[in-house]
Enzyme design. Structure first.
Site, PDB file in Angstrom:
ATOM      1  N   ASP A  96       0.864  -1.193   0.000  1.00  0.00           N
ATOM      2  CA  ASP A  96       0.000   0.000   0.000  1.00  0.00           C
ATOM      3  C   ASP A  96       0.896   1.237   0.000  1.00  0.00           C
ATOM      4  O   ASP A  96       1.430   1.627   1.022  1.00  0.00           O
ATOM      5  CB  ASP A  96      -0.892  -0.053   1.250  1.00  0.00           C
ATOM      6  N   ASP A 119      -1.391  -0.895  -4.162  1.00  0.00           N
ATOM      7  CA  ASP A 119      -1.461  -0.049  -5.365  1.00  0.00           C
ATOM      8  C   ASP A 119      -0.131  -0.093  -6.123  1.00  0.00           C
ATOM      9  O   ASP A 119       0.837  -0.725  -5.676  1.00  0.00           O
ATOM     10  CB  ASP A 119      -1.806   1.391  -4.975  1.00  0.00           C
ATOM     11  N   ASP A 121      -8.121 -16.142 -17.234  1.00  0.00           N
ATOM     12  CA  ASP A 121      -9.014 -16.542 -16.154  1.00  0.00           C
ATOM     13  C   ASP A 121     -10.091 -17.493 -16.681  1.00  0.00           C
ATOM     14  O   ASP A 121     -10.635 -17.296 -17.773  1.00  0.00           O
ATOM     15  CB  ASP A 121      -9.684 -15.273 -15.606  1.00  0.00           C
ATOM     16  N   GLU A 125      -6.000 -28.602 -17.902  1.00  0.00           N
ATOM     17  CA  GLU A 125      -6.193 -29.473 -19.064  1.00  0.00           C
ATOM     18  C   GLU A 125      -5.079 -29.309 -20.088  1.00  0.00           C
ATOM     19  O   GLU A 125      -4.893 -28.220 -20.639  1.00  0.00           O
ATOM     20  CB  GLU A 125      -7.527 -29.144 -19.756  1.00  0.00           C
TER      21      GLU A 125
HETATM   22  C1  GLC Z   1     -10.989 -17.530 -11.518  1.00  0.00           C
HETATM   23  C2  GLC Z   1     -10.280 -16.644 -10.533  1.00  0.00           C
HETATM   24  C3  GLC Z   1     -11.153 -16.487  -9.322  1.00  0.00           C
HETATM   25  C4  GLC Z   1     -12.443 -15.850  -9.750  1.00  0.00           C
HETATM   26  C5  GLC Z   1     -13.110 -16.642 -10.869  1.00  0.00           C
HETATM   27  C6  GLC Z   1     -14.200 -15.854 -11.532  1.00  0.00           C
HETATM   28  O1  GLC Z   1     -11.175 -18.808 -11.022  1.00  0.00           O
HETATM   29  O2  GLC Z   1      -9.018 -17.170 -10.233  1.00  0.00           O
HETATM   30  O3  GLC Z   1     -10.537 -15.734  -8.318  1.00  0.00           O
HETATM   31  O4  GLC Z   1     -13.312 -15.752  -8.665  1.00  0.00           O
HETATM   32  O5  GLC Z   1     -12.199 -16.960 -11.881  1.00  0.00           O
HETATM   33  O6  GLC Z   1     -13.660 -14.812 -12.292  1.00  0.00           O
END
Ligand code: GLC
Length: 589
Positions: A22, A30, A200, A282
């Site tokens: 921080d 940040d 993600d 995978e």
């Molecule tokens: C992924 C991320 C997780 C998030 C999810 C939805 O699994 O690592 O933190 O909650 O996607 O975006």
């Protein structure tokens, strides 16, 4: 000799921006803080950073609900601050990859606000809207985060689909405009010099367009309940995984994924030297080894209650043999969604020794290692004491569901919410034994509480001063990896295949090292000359090992324990309990 790419050689370090440093004293991490700590990261020896989302976000899913893909969350700074951070990282030889959330946006994203405004809005089809059925949702699908996967929108009389929270509507990836908009965002960051992306939730991008009902025999809360009961049994866990697969079979791993990944790869390949790593275990996401993701995490390695030699050998055997030619492995034991490595794989008695072994494993297995911020000082899970402290809405949902639907007593529900929720591993980084762990100034309320164990030496400042600390060990081991090319590029050959207490393997060429590399394990080792023997004694017993490499001695590269000399006879290599030993194989003269 095959030259490896930077992302094959680097050790990656995941920064969770809210919790790393921080810099402006408001209780939230940040870019000012991150910039200040780049020297620390350089001295630690990491070569690349993965930032969890730094974009503007209502933070319903702690940043994984993005409201602007080309912006910077004001609490983290400005785009100029980001550019300065990137530039300063690059000047130190540290690459930076960002988190790319493709599956969904925030419900506050202007795209969704437009999309929900009317049925004929041009962005209506950017999300997955459907009519209800029989007075209810289009089908019986659940959200992976609990409750139904469909949310009714009274203004337009339709339901929208969300795999995660309802505040995270799924994008419709079958609409080419969505792809275009997202690839534009990708190019925006690549143009700025960002080195790649962690993707993600890639496996939930498409769903079955016919919307068939799932055939699971239990509800999601029941599944959660069973998860709790099966928490400590591997058979129970496996059963649960199967049930979950049935429940979500039409919502995950649907056709179209691989074509989409190939398309994204083409975009990224327009830029030299960039990479993609997917949040998926995978292997299929490597494509043919050159045309989809550069890396996919070896998540199966994490799926155990204890990292044992037998477990690791079986995992490596399966994983390495399944990789397509040219594909590069990628190992990790922890991230912002899982318990802290120190807590999860410790035994409560030898946690420090085990933490060292777990790092040594990450740094010596074949593949790119990913470490999570705070592991290097042995940060542990922090169970929260009251539901009002939770910031992860998954934990909050679990708590209320098990209290209301399963009648669980609040104290048990809290423990369960801590178990399934993710706040416990996202608490602020502990920089020093001072108020707020040196993360924020004294008196500031940090966004999640600081783990009080910063006062028991779980902090950077004290460990930097202590040559025997976990942090000093991390720094040493990262140097060892960098200085010994066999540990990065060498083939992996397992030895002592039956040993239960220790894991032994070679990295490098398997045949006589004096004659250069062999094609032993199917991959070109790229290292003429160096072969390292790695021995990880994962037990509290001393052992004397005999290696069937009898023409050789090993020259000490690294040991976690004091050893008698610099050279060891491989017909009787003695190991202390929990010893980590790395030797370079030398021909006996
Ligand atoms: C992924 C991320 C997780 C998030 C999810 C939805 O699994 O690592 O933190 O909650 O996607 O975006």
């Amino acid at each position: 000799m095959q030259e490896l790419e930077w992302w094959q050689k680097a050790v990656f370090y995941q920064i969770y921006p809210h919790s790393f440093a921080d810099g402006n004293g408001d209780g939230i991490g940040d870019f000012y803080g991150m910039i200040d700590r780049l020297d620390y990261l350089q001295e630690l020896g990491v070569g690349a950073l993965w930032l969890s989302p730094h974009y503007p976000s209502p933070f319903f899913d702690c940043g994984y609900d993005v409201a602007d893909y080309t912006g910077v969350a004001p609490e983290h700074g400005t785009l100029d601050d980001f550019k300065r951070f990137l530039n300063e990282a690059h000047q130190r030889g540290i690459r930076v990859i960002l988190d790319l959330v493709l599956n969904h946006t925030s419900d506050q994203h202007p795209w969704f606000i437009e999309s929900r405004s009317s049925r004929d809005n041009p962005k209506r089809d950017w999300y997955v809207w459907r009519d209800g059925k029989g007075g209810g949702p289009p089908n019986n699908w659940y959200s992976g985060f609990g409750g139904p996967a469909w949310e009714y929108d009274p203004a337009t009389g339709q339901y929208y689909y969300h795999y995660f929270f309802k505040q995270q509507p799924d994008l419709n990836w079958r609409n080419p405009e969505v792809k275009q908009a997202m690839w534009d965002a990708v190019r925006f960051w690549l143009d700025l010099g960002v080195d790649g992306f962690r993707l993600d939730a890639v496996n939930t991008i498409f769903e079955d367009p016919a919307l068939p009902d799932h055939a699971a025999e239990m509800s999601l809360p029941e599944l959660y309940h069973q998860a709790l009961q099966a928490a400590s049994s591997e058979a129970g866990q496996a059963q649960l995984v199967r049930q979950t697969e049935v429940m979500f079979q039409y919502q995950r791993e649907q056709p179209g994924m691989h074509e989409l990944m190939q398309e994204l790869r083409t975009v990224v390949d327009e830029y030299p030297d960039r990479m993609l790593v997917g949040e998926t275990g995978e292997i299929a996401y490597y494509g043919d080894g050159t045309n989809e993701l550069h890396l996919a995490f070896n998540f199966p390695l994490m799926k155990t209650t204890r990292i044992t030699p037998t477990w690791v050998r079986a995992n490596q055997q399966e994983r390495l043999s399944a990789l397509p030619p040219g594909a590069w492995p990628c190992n990790t034991l922890g991230n912002h969604d899982s318990p802290r490595v120190y807590s999860r794989y410790g035994d409560g008695q030898n946690d420090d020794a085990l933490a060292r072994l777990h790092l040594a494993l990450m740094l010596t297995l074949r593949g790119t290692p990913f470490l999570y911020n705070g592991e290097e000082i042995g940060m542990t899970d922090l169970p929260l004491e009251d539901i009002s402290q939770f910031r992860d809405n998954l934990g909050v949902w679990v708590y209320h569901t098990v209290v209301n639907e399963l009648g669980m007593p609040p104290a048990d529900a809290l423990a369960y919410a801590n178990y399934l929720g993710r706040d416990k591993c996202r608490t602020p980084m502990q920089w020093a034994n001072v108020p707020n762990g040196g993360f924020s100034p004294a008196g500031v309320r940090t966004w999640l509480p600081v783990n009080p164990n910063d006062a028991q030496s779980v902090n950077v400042a004290e460990q930097l001063d202590d040559p025997d600390s976990l942090l000093s060990f991390y720094r040493r081991m990262l140097r060892v990896r960098k200085q010994n090319p066999a540990l990065i590029a060498g083939d992996y050959t397992v030895l002592h295949e039956e040993a239960e207490d220790y894991l032994t393997f070679l990295r490098g060429s398997v045949a006589d090292p004096s004659t250069g590399p062999s094609a032993s394990s199917g991959h070109a080792s790229g290292q003429a000359g160096q072969t390292c023997l790695v021995v990880l004694n994962m037990s509290d017993q001393a052992h004397t090992l005999n290696f069937d490499l009898d023409a050789h001695t090993a020259e000490l590269v690294f040991s976690s324990h004091a050893r008698g000399g610099d050279s060891d006879d491989l017909s009787q290599l003695t190991l202390a309990p929990f010893e980590i030993y790395i030797g370079e194989i030398k021909r006996k003269t």
